[in-house]
Design a protein around this motif. Sequence first.
Motif, PDB file in Angstrom:
ATOM      1  N   CYS A  12       0.836  -1.208   0.000  1.00  0.00           N
ATOM      2  CA  CYS A  12       0.000   0.000   0.000  1.00  0.00           C
ATOM      3  C   CYS A  12       0.872   1.260   0.000  1.00  0.00           C
ATOM      4  CB  CYS A  12      -0.901  -0.026   1.231  1.00  0.00           C
ATOM      5  SG  CYS A  12      -1.756   1.526   1.526  1.00  0.00           S
ATOM      6  N   PHE A  14       0.141   4.380   0.797  1.00  0.00           N
ATOM      7  CA  PHE A  14       0.066   5.255   1.976  1.00  0.00           C
ATOM      8  C   PHE A  14       0.637   4.567   3.220  1.00  0.00           C
ATOM      9  CE2 PHE A  14      -3.534   8.191   0.222  1.00  0.00           C
ATOM     10  CZ  PHE A  14      -2.638   8.685  -0.724  1.00  0.00           C
ATOM     11  N   CYS A  15       0.570   3.251   3.324  1.00  0.00           N
ATOM     12  CA  CYS A  15       1.298   2.573   4.408  1.00  0.00           C
ATOM     13  C   CYS A  15       2.795   2.851   4.282  1.00  0.00           C
ATOM     14  CB  CYS A  15       1.056   1.070   4.376  1.00  0.00           C
ATOM     15  SG  CYS A  15      -0.526   0.531   5.057  1.00  0.00           S
ATOM     16  N   HIS A  54      -3.995   0.495   8.497  1.00  0.00           N
ATOM     17  CA  HIS A  54      -4.524   0.362   7.140  1.00  0.00           C
ATOM     18  C   HIS A  54      -5.983  -0.082   7.169  1.00  0.00           C
ATOM     19  CE1 HIS A  54      -4.401  -0.571   2.796  1.00  0.00           C
ATOM     20  NE2 HIS A  54      -5.294  -1.484   3.153  1.00  0.00           N
ATOM     21  N   HIS A 104      -6.221   3.058   0.845  1.00  0.00           N
ATOM     22  CA  HIS A 104      -5.914   3.260   2.277  1.00  0.00           C
ATOM     23  C   HIS A 104      -6.679   4.528   2.609  1.00  0.00           C
ATOM     24  CE1 HIS A 104      -2.737   3.417   5.737  1.00  0.00           C
ATOM     25  NE2 HIS A 104      -3.631   4.380   5.961  1.00  0.00           N
TER      26      HIS A 104
HETATM   27 ZN    ZN Z   1      -2.250   1.180   3.749  1.00  0.00          ZN
END
Ligand code: ZN
Length: 120
Positions: A12, A14-15, A54, A104
């Motif tokens: 992911c 944004f993770c 998440h 996310h």
């Molecule tokens: Zn994420």
Amino acid sequence: MNLSSPDTNPECLFCRIVAGDLPADVVRRDERVVAFRDIDPKAPVHVLVVPVAHYPDVAALAAADKDLLADVVRVGAEVAADECDGQFRLLFNTGRAAGQSVFHVHGHVLGGRSMQWPPG
Ligand code: ZN
Ligand code: 5GP
């Protein structure tokens, strides 16, 4: 039904930003929430507010952890108080047809100019 979420997803985007593995212009961060500037801003102020954990979208977050959703909203309001007189649009695109492209959950804080209604 299991509403819990794995804390992070290595696939992911944004993770990876939250973890510091990818660069971002972070404006606020605490243990549970991170706010960073959108890479392609649609207004003078365009900040994305995300939980560290998440969740794919705002519906999943609301179902699993309403306090965390409230934290996301609070941080968005704090960013707007700092950057655009506390006047802002906060939106969560939810689903591809609604314009979601990163799965996310993220609130878009948009401000610093007059907004049109209805949105396109
Ligand atoms: Zn994420
Ligand atoms: P969505 O379309 O899912 O509602 O919003 C995703 C947002 O993430 C878009 O506004 C897009 O410009 C932003 N975005 C995509 N990739 C990156 C990135 O690598 N860094 C930052 N800061 N924003 C990104």
